[in-house]
Design an enzyme around this catalytic site. Sequence first.
Site, PDB file in Angstrom:
ATOM      1  N   HIS A   1      39.741  47.226  27.282  1.00 28.32           N
ATOM      2  CA  HIS A   1      40.400  47.569  28.121  1.00 28.32           C
ATOM      3  C   HIS A   1      39.736  47.675  29.664  1.00 28.32           C
ATOM      4  O   HIS A   1      38.471  48.693  28.989  1.00 28.32           O
ATOM      5  CB  HIS A   1      41.209  48.678  28.518  1.00 28.32           C
ATOM      6  CG  HIS A   1      42.778  47.796  27.437  1.00 28.32           C
ATOM      7  ND1 HIS A   1      43.740  46.955  28.681  1.00 28.32           N
ATOM      8  CD2 HIS A   1      42.853  48.425  26.431  1.00 28.32           C
ATOM      9  CE1 HIS A   1      44.722  47.153  27.601  1.00 28.32           C
ATOM     10  NE2 HIS A   1      44.375  47.739  26.223  1.00 28.32           N
TER      11      HIS A   1
ATOM     12  N   THR B   1      30.314  55.707  16.849  1.00 32.43           N
ATOM     13  CA  THR B   1      29.749  55.655  18.011  1.00 32.43           C
ATOM     14  C   THR B   1      28.380  55.067  18.379  1.00 32.43           C
ATOM     15  O   THR B   1      28.185  54.155  19.226  1.00 32.43           O
ATOM     16  CB  THR B   1      30.087  56.534  19.022  1.00 32.43           C
ATOM     17  OG1 THR B   1      28.806  57.674  18.718  1.00 32.43           O
ATOM     18  CG2 THR B   1      31.358  56.597  18.550  1.00 32.43           C
TER      19      THR B   1
END
Lengths: 205, 199
Positions: free
Chosen positions: B114, B178
């Site tokens: 998204h 990450t």
Amino acid sequence: VISLPQDWFHGGVPDTVRIGADVYLDSSYAFGGMRSTRDPSVILGNASGVYDPSALLVGPDGCLEIGDYSIINSCTIICESSVVIGAHCLLAWGSVIADSWDGGAPLAARRLSMSQRHGEGRWPVAVLKPRPVRIEDHSWIGFGAVVLPGVVVGRGAVVSAKSVVREDIPEYAVAVGDPARVVRFLEPDDHECRHTIDRYRRRPS
Amino acid sequence: MSPAVRLHQLVPGGKIAGDWFAGETPRNIIVGPNCLLDSTFTFKQYFSKAAVGLRLGRDVTLWRTSLATEAQGVIEIGDQCFLANASLVCAERISIGHRVMIAGGVTIVDSDFHPLSVLERVGDTVALSLRGDRHHRPPVTSRPVHIEDDVWIGWNATILKGVRVGAGSVISPGAVVTRDVPPGVEVQGNPARPVGAPA
């Protein structure tokens, strides 16, 4: 192999699994990764429950014991030697209890272990010696938490969601984070629990 | 092996005898010799329209694993990898080397799926609804994920977009990765940080 009535999964429950009285099993899917050659391979205590999609991955020499009334709610249990879960325990969804994890093995040993996986017998074979895990009575493992080899989670303890338990957790402790650290202790109010158990049992009609 | 563990040869464009899920393996995949899986449920969210959306080496085992791809997504998995109860969600490219071990509950994604912009996310909820058109969504950035040879990924670990995990490294159970992980280290925690070299 034991067939459950109206089982959506066709694997069945291996006949080395000891099922106590009033045990709830969603399906035999939990046993789809069973490789234990021991008898019994799994002991499910009276009135315990195993809910989908759990995976009871008991290796060739493993024996998994789940105590009375304990709830295994979509968990992965890796048991190469011994995993003992006490009575009245809550294991939340996505939690993992493992007595074997080879991430700490030397690179050469890990590489050899992976490259030996051919044919049907390719399920991981533990490199490091498994270390038994014990989850004591009345404890609660939060969702997505991981309990690593050799750990004892003490009676009544709470392991919070997504924690990674690398060392023993004392009785009645609340442990949080990665690595899991104790942040407080609960009142040990469960020593006489017979009355409470009777109170919540369904009355015979 | 106990008869309770049922693994089947992975053949492109076919059903599996006795499969609990009424699906098929995709046709646009290339599979090396002796790759096994438990169910075609692995491909329930596989929507790759690439000429080759999945490439597997030899002796790969897929057990209760989800290989989810969007239309442009491509997943590559090298020889002798073992994936148990993992989710790979791929918009662009996820490539995995040889002898990689992926434990249960692991998620590997190469996109956030998204937009970050609040306004564009409002638009995305409309595009994805029954009142919108899934083919006209706001742009979303993806960045490929690379897992090099001999990496071990522990239970419930998460690997996010754009990450490269160096050869031989270990992702400790529960880690959220990450950033890139150099070769030959172990990382732990959220966000994952090195805790030293594995033995």
